[in-house]
Design a protein around this motif. Structure first.
Motif, PDB file in Angstrom:
ATOM      1  N   MET A  47       0.850  -1.241  -0.071  1.00 43.11           N
ATOM      2  CA  MET A  47       0.115   0.179   0.105  1.00 43.11           C
ATOM      3  C   MET A  47       1.045   1.271  -0.198  1.00 43.11           C
ATOM      4  O   MET A  47       0.760   2.002  -1.103  1.00 43.11           O
ATOM      5  N   LEU A  48       1.770   1.414   0.934  1.00 42.36           N
ATOM      6  CA  LEU A  48       2.396   2.723   1.108  1.00 42.36           C
ATOM      7  C   LEU A  48       3.334   2.787   0.034  1.00 42.36           C
ATOM      8  O   LEU A  48       3.523   4.051  -0.371  1.00 42.36           O
ATOM      9  N   THR A  49       4.150   1.944  -0.468  1.00 45.00           N
ATOM     10  CA  THR A  49       5.139   1.916  -1.269  1.00 45.00           C
ATOM     11  C   THR A  49       4.577   2.530  -2.699  1.00 45.00           C
ATOM     12  O   THR A  49       4.822   3.233  -3.543  1.00 45.00           O
ATOM     13  N   ILE A  50       3.444   1.739  -3.113  1.00 51.24           N
ATOM     14  CA  ILE A  50       2.832   1.988  -4.455  1.00 51.24           C
ATOM     15  C   ILE A  50       2.102   3.321  -4.377  1.00 51.24           C
ATOM     16  O   ILE A  50       2.216   4.285  -5.224  1.00 51.24           O
ATOM     17  N   ALA A  51       1.710   3.818  -3.413  1.00 50.37           N
ATOM     18  CA  ALA A  51       1.064   5.196  -3.004  1.00 50.37           C
ATOM     19  C   ALA A  51       2.021   6.285  -3.209  1.00 50.37           C
ATOM     20  O   ALA A  51       1.814   7.095  -4.138  1.00 50.37           O
ATOM     21  N   SER A  52       3.448   5.977  -2.435  1.00 48.29           N
ATOM     22  CA  SER A  52       4.431   7.116  -2.649  1.00 48.29           C
ATOM     23  C   SER A  52       4.751   7.241  -4.117  1.00 48.29           C
ATOM     24  O   SER A  52       5.180   8.181  -4.711  1.00 48.29           O
ATOM     25  N   GLU A  53       4.819   6.045  -4.726  1.00 43.11           N
ATOM     26  CA  GLU A  53       5.645   5.806  -6.031  1.00 43.11           C
ATOM     27  C   GLU A  53       4.722   6.520  -7.144  1.00 43.11           C
ATOM     28  O   GLU A  53       4.961   7.328  -7.908  1.00 43.11           O
ATOM     29  N   ILE A  54       3.446   6.191  -6.810  1.00 41.35           N
ATOM     30  CA  ILE A  54       2.252   6.847  -7.868  1.00 41.35           C
ATOM     31  C   ILE A  54       2.415   8.284  -7.531  1.00 41.35           C
ATOM     32  O   ILE A  54       2.363   9.238  -8.721  1.00 41.35           O
ATOM     33  N   GLN A  55       2.476   9.049  -6.529  1.00 43.65           N
ATOM     34  CA  GLN A  55       2.500  10.044  -6.245  1.00 43.65           C
ATOM     35  C   GLN A  55       3.712  11.203  -6.743  1.00 43.65           C
ATOM     36  O   GLN A  55       3.608  12.023  -7.272  1.00 43.65           O
ATOM     37  N   LEU A  56       4.990  10.617  -6.715  1.00 39.54           N
ATOM     38  CA  LEU A  56       6.018  11.014  -6.921  1.00 39.54           C
ATOM     39  C   LEU A  56       6.082  10.935  -8.740  1.00 39.54           C
ATOM     40  O   LEU A  56       6.633  11.822  -9.351  1.00 39.54           O
ATOM     41  N   THR A  82       0.747  16.123  -3.073  1.00 36.92           N
ATOM     42  CA  THR A  82       2.004  16.459  -2.657  1.00 36.92           C
ATOM     43  C   THR A  82       2.623  15.654  -1.828  1.00 36.92           C
ATOM     44  O   THR A  82       2.189  14.944  -1.004  1.00 36.92           O
ATOM     45  N   MET A  83       3.916  15.739  -1.494  1.00 37.36           N
ATOM     46  CA  MET A  83       4.673  14.758  -0.756  1.00 37.36           C
ATOM     47  C   MET A  83       4.248  15.000   0.790  1.00 37.36           C
ATOM     48  O   MET A  83       4.312  13.946   1.536  1.00 37.36           O
ATOM     49  N   ILE A  84       4.032  16.121   1.062  1.00 38.98           N
ATOM     50  CA  ILE A  84       3.775  16.654   2.507  1.00 38.98           C
ATOM     51  C   ILE A  84       2.483  15.867   2.812  1.00 38.98           C
ATOM     52  O   ILE A  84       2.328  15.264   4.090  1.00 38.98           O
ATOM     53  N   GLY A  85       1.418  15.845   1.807  1.00 36.25           N
ATOM     54  CA  GLY A  85      -0.098  15.170   2.117  1.00 36.25           C
ATOM     55  C   GLY A  85       0.302  13.536   2.364  1.00 36.25           C
ATOM     56  O   GLY A  85      -0.293  13.031   3.182  1.00 36.25           O
ATOM     57  N   MET A  86       0.956  13.164   1.537  1.00 34.92           N
ATOM     58  CA  MET A  86       1.158  11.699   1.436  1.00 34.92           C
ATOM     59  C   MET A  86       1.867  11.251   2.898  1.00 34.92           C
ATOM     60  O   MET A  86       1.754  10.481   3.501  1.00 34.92           O
ATOM     61  N   SER A  87       3.007  12.328   3.279  1.00 33.21           N
ATOM     62  CA  SER A  87       3.594  11.723   4.566  1.00 33.21           C
ATOM     63  C   SER A  87       2.656  11.859   5.653  1.00 33.21           C
ATOM     64  O   SER A  87       2.709  11.047   6.465  1.00 33.21           O
ATOM     65  N   VAL A  88       1.727  12.892   5.648  1.00 28.48           N
ATOM     66  CA  VAL A  88       0.762  12.923   6.928  1.00 28.48           C
ATOM     67  C   VAL A  88      -0.157  11.501   6.677  1.00 28.48           C
ATOM     68  O   VAL A  88      -0.472  11.020   7.765  1.00 28.48           O
ATOM     69  N   ALA A  89      -0.477  11.100   5.681  1.00 29.01           N
ATOM     70  CA  ALA A  89      -1.307  10.145   5.276  1.00 29.01           C
ATOM     71  C   ALA A  89      -0.500   8.729   5.735  1.00 29.01           C
ATOM     72  O   ALA A  89      -1.196   8.073   6.580  1.00 29.01           O
ATOM     73  N   MET A  90       0.875   8.794   5.596  1.00 24.38           N
ATOM     74  CA  MET A  90       1.425   7.417   5.851  1.00 24.38           C
ATOM     75  C   MET A  90       1.498   7.529   7.474  1.00 24.38           C
ATOM     76  O   MET A  90       1.637   6.686   7.998  1.00 24.38           O
ATOM     77  N   LEU A  91       1.706   8.582   8.063  1.00 27.44           N
ATOM     78  CA  LEU A  91       1.920   8.834   9.615  1.00 27.44           C
ATOM     79  C   LEU A  91       0.663   8.273  10.068  1.00 27.44           C
ATOM     80  O   LEU A  91       0.657   7.466  11.219  1.00 27.44           O
ATOM     81  N   VAL A  92      -0.550   8.510   9.530  1.00 25.93           N
ATOM     82  CA  VAL A  92      -1.733   8.233  10.151  1.00 25.93           C
ATOM     83  C   VAL A  92      -1.960   6.834  10.041  1.00 25.93           C
ATOM     84  O   VAL A  92      -2.478   5.939  10.726  1.00 25.93           O
ATOM     85  N   ILE A  93      -1.493   6.094   8.757  1.00 31.23           N
ATOM     86  CA  ILE A  93      -1.659   4.761   8.655  1.00 31.23           C
ATOM     87  C   ILE A  93      -0.826   3.653   9.646  1.00 31.23           C
ATOM     88  O   ILE A  93      -1.028   3.011  10.237  1.00 31.23           O
ATOM     89  N   TYR A  94       0.589   4.384   9.787  1.00 31.33           N
ATOM     90  CA  TYR A  94       1.519   3.768  10.720  1.00 31.33           C
ATOM     91  C   TYR A  94       0.932   3.923  12.008  1.00 31.33           C
ATOM     92  O   TYR A  94       1.166   2.833  12.840  1.00 31.33           O
ATOM     93  N   GLY A  95       0.183   4.903  12.567  1.00 35.17           N
ATOM     94  CA  GLY A  95      -0.462   5.167  13.704  1.00 35.17           C
ATOM     95  C   GLY A  95      -1.469   3.939  14.055  1.00 35.17           C
ATOM     96  O   GLY A  95      -1.584   3.144  15.032  1.00 35.17           O
ATOM     97  N   VAL A  96      -2.323   3.767  12.883  1.00 32.39           N
ATOM     98  CA  VAL A  96      -3.322   2.521  12.776  1.00 32.39           C
ATOM     99  C   VAL A  96      -2.748   1.426  13.183  1.00 32.39           C
ATOM    100  O   VAL A  96      -2.990   0.450  13.973  1.00 32.39           O
TER     101      VAL A  96
END
Length: 283
Positions: free
Chosen positions: A76-85, A170-184
């Protein structure tokens, strides 16, 4: 249009996946996966003599949690960040200019994910076999169940990675989303029994596919007695399969919608604007 993907697109996607993985795993970034595996094995070795609630060995429990975390991160997270970049770099725009380019590009990612997960998991398996083999599944049947559960968990997470990559620009938006997912992930029973949480928190984590990926892998790896630390005191294997299949289907539907919308919006001006934003702000 009959909805079928041409064979030429499948061949091109397979070649793209092979080239991308060769480049990745011949670089320091790819080789770092082995270092991460060694670090996780060291953590498990440190807890090799501990137990959770006198019901399950901490080493086996944590190993199941790390496998689940690998699925979440890789699928999930790797695919999400690659698509965004790739959207900001213009890679998707170039793929859009080729017939079936977007489809082939995404197929290449889907083909590479299971291989990349295997590359991340195999060093962990070797390390665990050397230091605490009792943490591994016992019997060929349990290994088959483990592999099947990992594939199902991957299938349920992949489309949601595509959804995230399409939503956040944006990468900052993706970073926030990743932090939320890691928190869950941290409170979904990967590293300690979820029954240690308050009842309302237990109910909330069950609303996410992340919890069910972890539960499925624990059920595939741990002995029946370990279910004592789970919600209800049972593994709920049938329900886990149904929930993960449901999340996979829902994710596929949404991913199709969001990816098509993202492809329509890709243009030279949007890529140029993204580059200017990165140069001005740094993200």
């Amino acid at each position: 249009m009959n909805g079928r993907i041409p064979t030429s697109v499948l061949r091109a996607a397979a070649k793209q996946a092979r080239v991308a993985m060769t480049r990745k795993y011949s670089s320091p970034q790819g080789l770092g996966a082995i270092g991460i595996a060694a670090f996780l094995v060291a953590i498990i070795w440190f807890f090799r003599d501990a137990d959770f609630m006198d019901a399950v060995g901490a080493a086996a429990y944590l190993f199941a949690g790390f496998l689940a975390l690998t699925v979440i991160s890789g699928a999930m997270l790797t695919i999400a960040s690659e698509i965004q970049l790739e959207r900001e770099s213009g890679t998707l725009l170039r793929a859009k200019a080729i017939p079936h380019g977007i489809t082939g590009h995404l197929l290449a990612k889907l083909m590479s994910v299971p291989v990349e997960l295997a590359i991340a998991v195999v060093p962990m398996l070797i390390g665990i076999a050397l230091i605490t083999p009792e943490a591994l599944p016992s019997g060929a049947g349990r290994w088959v169940v483990l592999v099947a559960t990992m594939l199902l968990g991957t299938a349920s997470m992949l489309p949601w990675g595509a959804v995230l990559g399409s939503i956040f620009r944006t990468m900052i938006g993706m970073s926030v989303a990743m932090l939320v997912i890691y928190g869950v992930t941290a409170v979904s029973g990967f590293f300690f029994p979820v029954t240690m949480l308050p009842g309302w928190a237990q109910s909330l984590v069950q609303l996410t596919p992340i919890y069910w990926v972890g539960l499925g892998l624990r059920g595939a790896m741990l002995p029946e007695s370990a279910a004592a630390v789970e919600i209800g005191g049972v593994w709920r294997s049938e329900l886990t399969v149904l929930v993960l299949v449901g999340w996979a289907v829902l994710g596929l539907v949404l991913a199709t919608v969001f990816l098509r919308r993202m492809a329509r919006r890709q243009s030279g001006s949007t890529v140029a604007a993204a580059r200017e934003r990165v140069m001005a702000r740094g993200y």
